[in-house]
Scaffold this motif. Structure first.
Motif, short mmCIF file in Angstrom:
data_model
loop_
_atom_site.label_atom_id
_atom_site.label_comp_id
_atom_site.label_asym_id
_atom_site.label_seq_id
_atom_site.Cartn_x
_atom_site.Cartn_y
_atom_site.Cartn_z
N PHE A 1 15.21 -7.21 8.38
CA PHE A 1 15.16 -6.17 7.13
C PHE A 1 13.81 -5.87 6.49
CE2 PHE A 1 18.40 -8.69 6.11
CZ PHE A 1 20.01 -8.24 5.35
N ALA A 2 13.12 -5.79 7.77
CA ALA A 2 11.57 -6.13 7.10
C ALA A 2 11.76 -4.39 8.06
CB ALA A 2 10.47 -6.54 8.42
N TYR A 3 12.15 -4.43 9.57
CA TYR A 3 12.63 -3.50 9.38
C TYR A 3 13.23 -1.71 9.52
CZ TYR A 3 10.21 -3.82 14.59
OH TYR A 3 9.75 -3.87 15.55
N LEU A 4 14.52 -2.84 8.85
CA LEU A 4 15.51 -1.85 7.92
C LEU A 4 14.62 -1.32 6.81
CD1 LEU A 4 18.23 -1.08 7.26
CD2 LEU A 4 18.19 -2.88 5.72
N TYR A 5 13.58 -1.93 5.86
CA TYR A 5 12.89 -1.57 4.84
C TYR A 5 12.06 -0.06 5.24
CZ TYR A 5 9.02 -0.81 1.64
OH TYR A 5 8.15 0.00 0.90
N TRP A 6 11.36 -0.91 6.60
CA TRP A 6 10.47 0.13 7.34
C TRP A 6 10.98 1.04 7.32
CZ3 TRP A 6 4.84 -0.44 6.34
CH2 TRP A 6 4.40 0.37 6.90
N TYR A 7 11.51 1.30 8.37
CA TYR A 7 12.35 2.73 8.81
C TYR A 7 13.09 3.11 8.01
CZ TYR A 7 9.00 1.64 12.51
OH TYR A 7 8.16 1.51 13.82
N TYR B 1 13.48 3.01 4.01
CA TYR B 1 12.65 3.46 2.73
C TYR B 1 11.22 4.21 3.65
CZ TYR B 1 11.13 3.66 -1.33
OH TYR B 1 11.23 3.53 -2.99
N HIS B 2 10.79 3.66 3.73
CA HIS B 2 9.05 3.74 3.50
C HIS B 2 9.23 4.90 4.54
CE1 HIS B 2 4.85 2.61 3.39
NE2 HIS B 2 4.64 3.05 4.31
#
Length: 60
Positions: free
Chosen positions: A28-34, A36-37
């Motif tokens: 989920f961290a990778y999903l958020y970072w790449y 959305y962010h």
């Protein structure tokens, strides 16, 4: 006939729970970072670059 103790269940459960938690957390961290962010940051940077170009051309 006595019941034999259950051994290793807590350790196996703990390892499984930690593995799942770290795996899902990383995913989920990778999903958020790449997902959305990075696109939002790229869009913001393009906006400010365009704004700076407009200001520079207006002053010339």
């Amino acid at each position: 006939m006595p019941v034999q103790p259950i051994t290793g269940m807590l350790r196996r459960g703990l390892v499984l729970d930690l593995s799942i938690a770290f795996g899902l957390g990383t995913s989920f961290a990778y999903l958020y970072w790449y997902g959305y962010h990075v696109p939002a940051t790229r869009q913001r940077d393009l906006f400010y670059a365009k704004l700076e170009d407009q200001r520079a051309s207006a002053q010339s």
